[in-house]
Design an enzyme around this catalytic site. Structure first.
Site, PDB file in Angstrom:
ATOM      1  N   TYR A  94       0.826  -1.198   0.000  1.00 33.10           N
ATOM      2  CA  TYR A  94       0.000   0.000   0.000  1.00 33.10           C
ATOM      3  C   TYR A  94       0.867   1.258   0.000  1.00 33.10           C
ATOM      4  O   TYR A  94       1.361   1.696   1.044  1.00 33.10           O
ATOM      5  CB  TYR A  94      -0.937   0.007   1.203  1.00 33.10           C
ATOM      6  CG  TYR A  94      -1.865  -1.184   1.289  1.00 33.10           C
ATOM      7  CD1 TYR A  94      -2.214  -1.924   0.170  1.00 33.10           C
ATOM      8  CD2 TYR A  94      -2.402  -1.579   2.519  1.00 33.10           C
ATOM      9  CE1 TYR A  94      -3.064  -3.013   0.251  1.00 33.10           C
ATOM     10  CE2 TYR A  94      -3.254  -2.662   2.608  1.00 33.10           C
ATOM     11  CZ  TYR A  94      -3.582  -3.379   1.470  1.00 33.10           C
ATOM     12  OH  TYR A  94      -4.422  -4.462   1.564  1.00 33.10           O
ATOM     13  N   HIS A 105       0.160 -12.263   1.359  1.00 36.23           N
ATOM     14  CA  HIS A 105      -0.584 -11.339   0.509  1.00 36.23           C
ATOM     15  C   HIS A 105      -0.585 -11.787  -0.958  1.00 36.23           C
ATOM     16  O   HIS A 105       0.470 -11.890  -1.583  1.00 36.23           O
ATOM     17  CB  HIS A 105       0.050  -9.948   0.617  1.00 36.23           C
ATOM     18  CG  HIS A 105      -0.854  -8.824   0.232  1.00 36.23           C
ATOM     19  ND1 HIS A 105      -0.427  -7.517   0.159  1.00 36.23           N
ATOM     20  CD2 HIS A 105      -2.174  -8.793  -0.087  1.00 36.23           C
ATOM     21  CE1 HIS A 105      -1.432  -6.738  -0.182  1.00 36.23           C
ATOM     22  NE2 HIS A 105      -2.498  -7.492  -0.349  1.00 36.23           N
TER      23      HIS A 105
END
Length: 320
Positions: free
Chosen positions: A53, A137
């Site tokens: 992010y 992830h």
């Protein structure tokens, strides 16, 4: 609610950190800190982030906010699988969805060494000595390494007490189901596959998680924005891209039923996923204080049972 059989307790409203990593557009430091403060004031005590992010920006901003808060008062999850390496790139990282300078590049690495390096860097950016939840992830194309090297590394960290709960975070349910069957994960962050708009994970995956005692962190409950507003714009997003016309039409029909019951579409979207017994937290991305306040209200307003009946009757919700 506690995650799986662990002692990690998350708030029902979870903070999703992609937005303060400049997802799609720039967010100022002041707005990011305001969003975090408003969420804290609304009772949020679970904060999710990831190196992905904003190339670490989300973790750094979250760390600055939490620096003055006693460590035992909140829960952090971050993710492994993308190791950040210094990079002298031009322009912004918009190809990956983030309006940040390309000062790092992501190296997909689900090895034991990659997991440990990623976690160490995340702890440094967050300014903490531990995270509570560690998630693999997006290992979509990396099952072999993620399952044979990444998971054992997470399992080792859990057994050592370095992290409290481990799992995977993905935009699909099929590979998480394999992790549930073949490993001892505690939690899955499921993005977009069990929502008011679509329930593809409902028949097989969620019952499997319930049977195995695996908790769900529900993310992407607005399907990338399609369910985020009471009225659906023609340029709404779905799965991080322009929404197909048929899904826009379905969302508009759902919104019309909601309106008849005095319920907004985003309110119904949040309340729907909260009904499932595997849901431990609903993780919503927040970019401003005002957005935080609006999101908090979605958890507080009850939804009449007749809404779900009418949605089923009109074929807008799976019968089960």
């Amino acid at each position: 609610m506690k995650l799986g059989s662990t002692d990690v307790d998350v708030s029902t409203f979870g903070f999703g950190g992609a937005g303060i990593g400049n997802l799609y557009n720039e967010v100022t430091d002041a707005d990011a800190q305001g969003a975090l403060q408003a969420c804290w004031d609304a009772g949020v005590r679970y904060f999710d982030t990831a190196p992905h992010y904003g190339l670490g920006l989300s973790e750094r901003r979250l760390g600055r906010f939490l620096a003055g808060v006693p460590r035992d008062e909140y829960v952090i999850s971050t993710k492994v699988g993308r190791v950040l390496e210094p990079f002298d790139g031009e322009g912004l990282d918009l190809d990956n969805g983030f309006a940040v300078p390309r000062e790092f590049r992501r190296i997909m690495d689900y090895s034991r060494d990659g997991v440990l390096r990623s976690l160490e860097s995340s702890l440094d950016r967050l300014g903490v000595d531990r995270v509570d939840v560690l998630l693999i992830h997006d290992p979509d194309d990396h099952w072999e390494q993620a399952s044979s090297e990444g998971f054992p590394a997470l399992d080792e960290l859990r057994s050592q007490g370095v992290v409290g709960a481990i799992g995977v975070g993905m935009n699909q349910w099929q590979m998480p189901a394999r992790f549930v069957r073949e490993t001892s994960i505690d939690v899955v962050m499921l993005a977009g596959r069990y929502t008011l708009l679509e329930q593809t994970a409902a028949d097989e995956f969620l019952p499997l998680c319930q049977e195995r005692g695996v908790s769900i962190l529900e993310a992407g409950v607005f399907n990338s924005g399609l369910l985020a507003r009471p009225e659906i714009p023609d340029n709404a997003k779905y799965n991080y891209a322009d929404a197909p016309a048929e899904l826009i039409q379905k969302a508009q029909r759902i919104a019309a039923v909601c309106e008849r019951h005095g319920v907004t579409l985003p309110q119904a979207a949040v309340q729907f996923v909260l009904r499932h017994p595997t849901t431990a937290s609903v993780v919503l991305g927040v970019k401003s204080a005002g957005q935080a306040v609006r999101n908090a209200e979605l958890f507080a307003k009850p939804v009449p049972e007749g809404l779900w009946d009418d949605l089923r009757a009109e074929g807008l919700l799976d019968a089960g």
